[in-house]
Write a protein that holds these residues in place. Structure first.
Motif: not given
Lengths: 343, 343
Positions: A148-167
């Motif tokens: 749920a978005p903060t302040g909400g009560n219903e599942a909307l977004m996923g666990t939506n992964p975010f990744a980053f890399g630096w060589p």
């Protein structure tokens, strides 16, 4: 019953055979198997052989195009686009990654868009494929509605992964890869089975009230990490890696699936940046300056992300990957029975 | 003593005069004034006229090139580079933004790099300048060391803001802009003055232990939002918007300044994406699909970010910007005395 030690190559081949037995083409099976074997190699069990059953269930439900051949679109500015044509994301990424690297070096930066794929993979193998080309990389994708978005009560977004890399030169890259939810759905399920309460801030019940009851949480929604800031990042991922690339967002992915036991279909967005190009003509060497930053982190006792994975990888490549007798028996069953082995 | 109501244009002109009185060129002064007036207009007081003193102190310390003329580098793939030449970031951004928009539409995506600028601005005015071109945008920059990495005890990263925007038709854009620290340094200072304890999780003391004592926190370090995930994002910003663009990271910026009372010099990275280009040929209209997502957020009682700012802006543009007698007196003093008005 004793443990079995397999080489990384043998495990990869073994997992690929399971998928081929289930009807998936060798091209698709090999790519999926490489990702799953990488999970086991890095002791990242949540993305290891544990994932095979979900993949097979999704195949059995007819949600995967078994012989999909990913297709690279004609050159289009800084956008490299791969149509997965209903196959897994893995083969599509493998096709697109070298082209993404080439374009990022030509232009300084480029984006890889993967469309119409079934997705279960961690993002770090993809990030590492790009850091291996001396590129920095950022990857993100939606999932299916469970947060749920903060302040909400219903599942909307996923666990939506975010990744980053630096060589990094002569050592493992700097890599992070995390869910933008506080916890993963599987972790809540583990608390439910164990009968233990959830830590504070993990979830809300169906009325939007904070809950520590796993059952209520599973009927309600998980929460984003970091309050409204994490909620904003999860929303950004829905927009960039769902709406913008013309692919399903998390709600649409769940609507298509109908339940949480199958893998979602959606797209993915991966950005690649060439630090050599960005830093050209400026003072200092970007690679060396990054090392100074990493030293300042580890020098005060803080950790760089992914270090446990890299240590496990080193052990696995030297001594093999250890699977329990139970895990081996499960692989045997999957290989013998194919799709009949899953519900 | 009564309040004074100024029009947005009058406030902008007034702030610009203060900076010109302090020796800053009209080009630089106007750009800085537009940003500061935008802060007041949006009732974002922390980025309004409150910032003038810090800017003047930094000018007085000789850290700003008063007549700097930002310079656009020759076309270089997807990278648009503006040398601020020691001026404020604001004029450099104004020069680079139209070129960034042009390149993002040509290539689907592009990056604006600003180098060698003095920086105090919120990122949302820049994000909004790009959403006005129907682009999605992401912006980030380092600051100066005040935040310890999770697990550490020494200030290393800055409060490193991260901002994002998505264009919307016929309404204000979706925009967020937040520090990657739990709180701002100024908020800790306010607790110190008020003698109130800090909320849990804001800071550590010099030994790395959690503290609610503002004094100990100011001698220690602030913490990133969202634990190790926020810490990773703050690190990513040091790498991409400091090291990669060949500009100072937060530790180097603090080393150069020597203290926290002046504004840091560093660079900035802004990415722009063309949703029309990314979504071309795919099912559904990206703008309409984004609205469905926003409706699903607000429909469950959650808020979109920046709504308070937009409401304040509407009021300010209709009825003017209200400043207290004390604020007006302060502006008078700054305009009369110039750099003598600040320590």
């Amino acid at each position: 019953m004793t443990d079995t030690i397999l080489s990384h190559d043998d495990l990869t081949a073994r997992v690929s055979r399971i998928f081929q037995r289930a009807g998936l083409s060798p091209l698709q099976s090999d790519a999926v198997a490489r990702t799953i074997a990488a999970g086991e190699r890095d002791a990242c069990k949540s993305h290891g052989i544990y994932r095979i059953d979900g993949c097979l269930r999704t195949i059995k439900a007819g949600m995967v195009t078994l012989d999909a051949v990913p297709e690279l679109a004609p050159e289009d500015g800084a956008i490299v686009r791969v149509a997965a044509h209903g196959g897994f994301s893995n083969a599509a990424f493998e096709l697109g990654a070298p082209e993404l690297a080439r374009r990022a070096k030509e232009l300084g930066m480029a984006a890889l868009v993967i469309n119409d794929c079934t997705h279960f993979a961690a993002l770090w193998p993809e990030i590492e494929a790009l850091t291996a080309h001396d590129l920095a990389a950022m990857a993100m994708c939606p999932s299916y509605s469970s947060v749920a978005p903060t302040g909400g009560n219903e599942a909307l977004m996923g666990t939506n992964p975010f990744a980053f890399g630096w060589p990094r030169e002569n050592t493992d890259p700097y890599v992070f890869d995390f869910a933008t939810s506080v916890a993963a759905r599987g972790e809540i399920e583990l608390h439910r089975r164990a009968g233990t309460p959830l830590p504070e801030g993990w979830a809300v019940d169906a009325d939007g009230n904070p809950t520590s009851d796993p059952e209520a949480a599973l009927n309600g929604a998980m929460l984003p990490f970091g309050g409204h800031k994490g909620s904003a990042i999860a929303t950004m991922i829905e927009l960039l890696a769902g709406v913008m690339i013309g692919d399903l967002n998390s709600r649409e992915a769940l609507d298509r699936l109908g339940n949480f036991t199958l893998l979602p279909a959606h797209g993915e967005l991966i950005l690649a940046f060439d630090p050599a190009r960005f830093s050209a003509g400026r003072e200092g060497n970007a690679m060396a300056r990054a090392e100074t930053l990493f030293d300042a982190i580890t020098g005060q006792g803080a950790r760089l992300p992914s270090q446990r994975r890299f240590a496990a990888r080193k052990r696995a490549m030297a001594h093999g990957i250890t699977l329990s007798a139970e895990e081996i028996a499960h692989l045997d069953r999957l290989e013998e029975r194919g799709l009949d082995a899953v519900a």
